[in-house]
Design a protein around this motif. Structure first.
Motif, PDB file in Angstrom:
ATOM      1  N   ASP A 175       0.784  -1.319   0.015  1.00  0.00           N
ATOM      2  CA  ASP A 175      -0.015   0.100  -0.051  1.00  0.00           C
ATOM      3  C   ASP A 175       0.891   1.204   0.075  1.00  0.00           C
ATOM      4  N   SER A 235       0.733   3.920  -2.843  1.00  0.00           N
ATOM      5  CA  SER A 235       0.442   5.320  -2.551  1.00  0.00           C
ATOM      6  C   SER A 235       1.311   6.395  -3.284  1.00  0.00           C
ATOM      7  N   ILE A 275      -6.583   3.368  -2.836  1.00  0.00           N
ATOM      8  CA  ILE A 275      -5.741   4.242  -2.866  1.00  0.00           C
ATOM      9  C   ILE A 275      -5.838   5.334  -3.896  1.00  0.00           C
ATOM     10  N   ALA A 323      -3.756   5.860   1.359  1.00  0.00           N
ATOM     11  CA  ALA A 323      -4.409   4.542   1.434  1.00  0.00           C
ATOM     12  C   ALA A 323      -5.459   4.270   2.470  1.00  0.00           C
TER      13      ALA A 323
END
Length: 280
Positions: free
Chosen positions: A34, A38, A107, A174
Motif C-alpha cells: 500500500d 500510495s 488508494i 491508502a
C-alpha cells in the motif's frame, strides 16, 4: 459529497487482487504494498488503485498496543492460539485477520482539496453501495466496546463488521478496511479481549485500551443471514469498480514501484523487529 463522488469515480481503477495468496503471504508485505501504491498514485504514475488482501490467522497490532505493560505475555498468548503477530504502520489498535476477513485498500491521489475525512467517507459510501442489495442499514459511528474502535466503524443494529484506517504517504492516501465476511465476529473479539486482559492486567495506563464486549461484533453472514464467501465479496468489488469508472486495469507493480515496495518492506521488517525486540 462532490469530492467523495470524484474520489470514487476516477477515469480508471487499477485492481490488484491478493486475496488468494495463502498463508505464506505476510501482512508486512501488504502494508509495504500500500505504501508503494500510495507513492505511485500520488505521483500520477498509477490510476486510483483498489487492492484486495487476505491474511491467515494474523493479529495486526497498533503502535499503542506495543506499549501494554505485559505485552510480551499478550503476544505469547496470541502465538499459543496459532496467530502470527505484527505491528502495523497505520493508525488504530489490534485487529484479527483470518481467511474469513477480506481487506480492501482504496488508494487515492492526495490533494489540498481532499481532507482525511473525505477518504473515510468515500470508503463508507463504497461499502454501502457494494452491499445495497442486501441491506440499507449500515451505520458509521464508533462502537466503543469493539476491538480497534473508531469513528468510522461500520455496523448494523449496533454490531460492528468492519473498521477503517487510513495512511498517507507522500501524495497518496491508502484507505484500508477489514470486512468480517464469514465466521464468528464474537470469537475474533474474544481473542483480543483475552489479549488485553493478559497484556494489561490491573495496571493503570495513560492510554485507554478497549474494554471489549464480544457481543458487539459480528460477521456479515451473521448479520444478514447470508452465506457470502470472501470470493463472493471480491467479485462484487470488481463489478462495482467497473460500475464506478468503466475501466479497470490489472497491472502488477513495475519499475520504480518494485523498488519502493522492497524499500518499504525492508523498513516494515526492521520496524517490527525493533518493536518486538523491545518486548523480550
Amino acid at each position: 459529497m462532490e469530492t467523495i463522488h470524484a474520489l470514487l469515480h476516477p477515469q480508471a481503477y487499477r485492481f490488484i487482487d491478493q486475496s488468494s495468496l495463502g498463508p505464506t503471504f505476510s501482512a508486512l508485505q501488504s502494508f509495504a504494498m500500500d505504501d508503494a501504491l500510495s507513492i505511485s498514485v500520488g505521483e500520477g504514475l498509477s490510476p486510483t488503485a483498489a487492492r484486495l488482501w487476505v491474511h491467515h490467522d494474523t493479529v495486526v497490532l497498533g503502535i499503542p498496543d506495543a506499549r501494554l505493560p505485559y505485552i510480551s505475555d499478550g503476544i505469547d498468548f496470541l502465538k499459543s492460539e496459532g496467530y502470527q503477530v505484527i505491528v502495523r504502520n497505520s493508525g488504530g489498535l489490534g485487529v484479527v485477520l483470518d481467511d474469513g476477513v477480506l481487506n480492501l485498500s482504496l488508494i487515492f491521489p492526495d490533494s489540498k482539496e481532499v481532507n482525511i475525512h473525505e477518504g473515510y467517507d468515500a470508503m463508507v459510501a463504497f461499502i454501502r453501495s457494494l452491499l445495497s442489495d442486501l441491506t440499507n442499514e449500515i451505520e458509521a459511528y464508533e462502537i466503543t466496546r469493539s476491538y480497534c474502535p473508531g469513528t468510522y466503524d461500520l455496523s448494523i443494529h449496533g454490531k460492528k463488521f468492519a473498521g477503517i484506517s487510513q495512511r498517507r504517504v507522500k501524495s497518496g492516501s491508502a484507505v484500508q478496511i477489514y470486512l468480517d465476511v464469514s465466521g464468528s465476529g464474537a470469537q475474533r473479539a474474544f481473542l483480543l479481549k483475552r489479549f488485553y486482559e493478559i497484556g494489561k492486567r490491573a495496571e493503570k495506563t495513560r492510554f485507554k485500551y478497549p474494554d471489549i464486549d464480544p457481543t458487539v461484533m459480528a460477521s456479515l453472514n451473521e448479520l444478514l443471514a447470508t452465506d457470502l464467501t470472501v470470493e463472493d465479496v471480491r467479485d462484487r468489488i470488481l463489478r462495482k469498480l467497473y460500475d464506478l469508472s468503466g475501466k479497470v486495469v490489472t497491472t502488477p507493480l513495475e519499475g520504480e514501484e518494485i523498488e519502493w515496495f522492497n524499500k518499504r518492506f525492508e523498513q516494515m521488517i526492521q520496524r517490527n523487529e525493533k518493536a518486538l525486540d523491545r518486548l523480550k
